[in-house]
Design an enzyme around this catalytic site. Structure first.
Site, short mmCIF file in Angstrom:
data_model
loop_
_atom_site.label_atom_id
_atom_site.label_comp_id
_atom_site.label_asym_id
_atom_site.label_seq_id
_atom_site.Cartn_x
_atom_site.Cartn_y
_atom_site.Cartn_z
N HIS A 340 0.85 -1.19 0.00
CA HIS A 340 0.00 0.00 0.00
C HIS A 340 0.89 1.24 0.00
CE1 HIS A 340 -3.37 2.60 0.58
NE2 HIS A 340 -4.20 1.63 0.92
N HIS A 441 1.60 -20.80 -13.75
CA HIS A 441 0.52 -20.02 -14.37
C HIS A 441 0.51 -18.61 -13.79
CE1 HIS A 441 -0.86 -23.87 -15.89
NE2 HIS A 441 -0.92 -24.34 -14.65
N HIS A 445 -3.73 -8.95 -13.53
CA HIS A 445 -4.93 -8.15 -13.74
C HIS A 445 -5.00 -7.58 -15.16
CE1 HIS A 445 -8.13 -5.37 -13.32
NE2 HIS A 445 -7.40 -4.30 -13.13
N HIS A 474 -9.63 -9.23 -23.91
CA HIS A 474 -10.25 -9.23 -25.23
C HIS A 474 -11.70 -9.70 -25.15
CE1 HIS A 474 -11.14 -10.77 -29.33
NE2 HIS A 474 -10.41 -9.74 -29.71
N ASN A 478 -12.09 -5.15 -19.00
CA ASN A 478 -11.58 -4.99 -17.65
C ASN A 478 -12.75 -5.13 -16.67
OD1 ASN A 478 -10.61 -4.10 -15.18
ND2 ASN A 478 -9.39 -2.45 -16.04
#
Length: 558
Positions: A340, A441, A445, A474, A478
């Site tokens: 943060h 993997h 985001h 795609h 988002n």
């Protein structure tokens, strides 16, 4: 970040060029928009305090485990000594009482140490299953339809429409994303009624699927965590879920608001803490954002960018600390690392909700968001490294880092690296660890094409590593905090998750925050035949469009 807010590390700057002197717009004010298309090379400068913080995490989590081998070695040596002295013959000697007492004492200490370890170490947290909401096809729009519907709404002038069109063309978003019908209405859509209707559709849709997949009854849920950044009604979204499913009265419910696109992992961390404190419990985590409620109808171009990227999406996952759930769980939670940067004023205001000159509410994206986001990501992955990287990678990383530090490499006031001497060592770059050795993997985001491409470049990842992120951007756009779960659903739909595989989820959002979660697959995950948002299109990915998305071209919108 809020769906309107994480417009992600795509830094937009509006420049006043004065008054047009010729052409059809002569006499009017002229503006140009400059979009910064690259993240900084955040691995070119690494602060040792964040590496130190990573080892602090490691020591805290491993102190009890480290004590067990020591006890085992001592116990083995003691038993060996007694065997060499023919313990069983001495049991009947005059000294047998002393030797037997020593053995019993050591056994008691050994059992006590093991008990202390098992009761003091964190409980294992399992991800039984998760669900991702897929809207109806009548909410699906192409990029061209999106612009036409925006034009028909009458809320945008031609300049604003042209700006959004150019953003969409370079966004990496395809022609099958979902938006609420209400956003193209000529009326005000930022109402509580519209927000609740959209929230009900997405949250209940994802939860219905989750309960069907897991067989868990809503009344069995002991912990409920819901995160949605901008839309926070009263009663809360968590209360809406409890009311709809008639959950039990002693449920521990939490509603996280205003925490941006990285809130999904924050919600998992909170659920993890609650499960550590409550034995034999299951927790549900819901991550979503309301697109219609966050829609910006004004003309400020830095506030229009969220309209272009954010789309409908919601995820729901079921966590458990019950040992009996291990057999049917998909993943085990390994690590969560949160960063943060909100103490810094620039980071705090990098994505800021406010009103424009026309009093329209929206999320303002500051021009220095690229640098701020890069610094937060650098800090997070530097802290995560000691927890997950093989020793060989850590050794190479430290050797080049110390070599570079001793050579006296500094930064001038402009942020340009300058060595104190002219030797090649002083200008050498630090070794970038190979995170492909730590994870099978990657679920990074899906903020925008630019962010995905630049993170791939900085971390040295392959197109295959970034395939899930690009495909999600795609196909679904988002979807804010839920995007990493659409990415994991993509990997499962491809049948790529095997027993023992490690999954890295990396998110970032307003505040500015960057968070990582590491999961380990406890079994081979079979290709789903139902209840997966990718089933109708998985065979089309990876597509040629994704290959084109991996290419970055700087763009100026004039």
């Amino acid at each position: 970040m809020a769906p309107t807010g994480e417009q992600h590390l795509l830094s937009t700057e509006i420049l006043n060029r004065g008054v047009e002197t010729s052409g059809p717009d002569a006499g009017s004010m002229a503006f140009s928009v400059r979009v910064r298309r690259r993240l900084p090379d955040f691995l070119q400068s690494v602060k040792l305090k964040y590496v130190k913080l990573g080892y602090h995490y490691l020591i805290n989590h491993g102190i009890y485990l480290a004590a067990v081998p020591v006890v085992v070695l001592v116990f083995g040596a003691e038993v060996g000594r007694f065997i060499r002295e023919e313990l069983w013959q001495k049991l009947w000697d005059t000294t047998a009482a002393y030797d037997l007492l020593a053995v019993l004492t050591f056994v008691v200490v050994f059992i006590f140490t093991l008990s202390l370890y098992f009761f003091s170490s964190p409980r294992s947290i399992y991800l039984i299953d998760f669900a991702c909401f897929k809207p109806d096809d009548d909410l699906k729009v192409t990029k061209e339809e999106f612009i036409e519907l925006a034009r028909k709404s009458g809320k945008f002038d031609e300049a604003s429409l042209e700006f959004q069109k150019k953003i969409l063309e370079s966004s990496g978003i395809g022609d099958e994303t979902y938006v609420p019908k209400a956003i193209m209405s000529t009326e005000n859509i930022s109402t509580m009624k519209e927000g609740r209707e959209e929230a009900s559709m997405m949250m209940f849709g994802a939860l219905d699927e989750l309960f069907e997949k897991t067989g868990i009854q809503p009344n069995d849920v002991g912990v409920l965590v819901v995160n949605c950044s901008v839309f926070n009604p009263t009663p809360s979204l968590s209360a809406m879920i409890i009311n709809h499913y008639k959950m039990r009265g002693n449920i521990l419910s939490f509603n996280l608001g205003g925490m941006g696109c990285s809130a999904g992992i924050i919600a998992v961390d909170l659920a993890n803490d609650m499960l550590q404190a409550n034995m034999n419990s299951v927790a549900v985590v819901v991550s979503t954002e309301m697109v219609a409620y966050n829609w910006y109808p004004g003309r400020d171009r830095s506030m229009l960018i969220p309209n272009c990227f954010f789309r409908m999406g919601c995820s729901a996952l079921l966590l458990s600390n019950r040992r009996r759930d291990y057999r049917r769980a998909k993943y085990k939670l390994e690590h969560i690392v949160r960063t943060h940067k909100g103490a810094n004023d620039a980071s705090f205001r990098s994505v800021y909700q406010e009103e424009d000159d026309q009093r329209f509410k929206g999320l303002k994206i500051r021009k220095d968001l690229v640098e701020i986001g890069g610094d937060a990501i650098k800090t997070n992955i530097t802290t995560l490294g000691p927890l997950v990287l093989p020793f060989s990678e850590q050794l190479l990383f430290f050797s080049t880092l110390i070599k570079r530090y001793l050579s006296g490499t500094t930064k001038d006031k402009g942020g340009v690296t300058n060595p104190r001497n002219s030797s090649p060592a002083s200008s050498s770059k630090p070794y970038i660890p190979d995170y492909k050795l730590a994870f099978e993997h990657f679920c990074i985001h899906a903020a925008s094409k630019t962010v995905v491409n630049e993170l791939q470049r900085n971390l040295g990842l392959s197109d295959a590593n970034m395939e899930a992120s690009r495909a999600t951007l795609h196909r679904f756009g988002n979807t804010s905090s839920s995007s990493i779960w659409y990415e994991l659903a993509y990997l499962e739909a491809k049948g790529r998750v095997k027993r023992g595989d490690r999954v890295w989820q990396l998110t970032f959002g307003s505040g500015f925050k960057c968070n990582s979660a590491v999961w380990k697959s406890v079994r081979h995950v079979e290709k789903p035949s139902t209840n997966n948002p990718w089933l109708d299109c998985i065979d089309r990915y990876p597509s040629e469009a994704l290959s084109q998305s991996s290419q970055v071209h700087p763009v100026n919108f004039n």
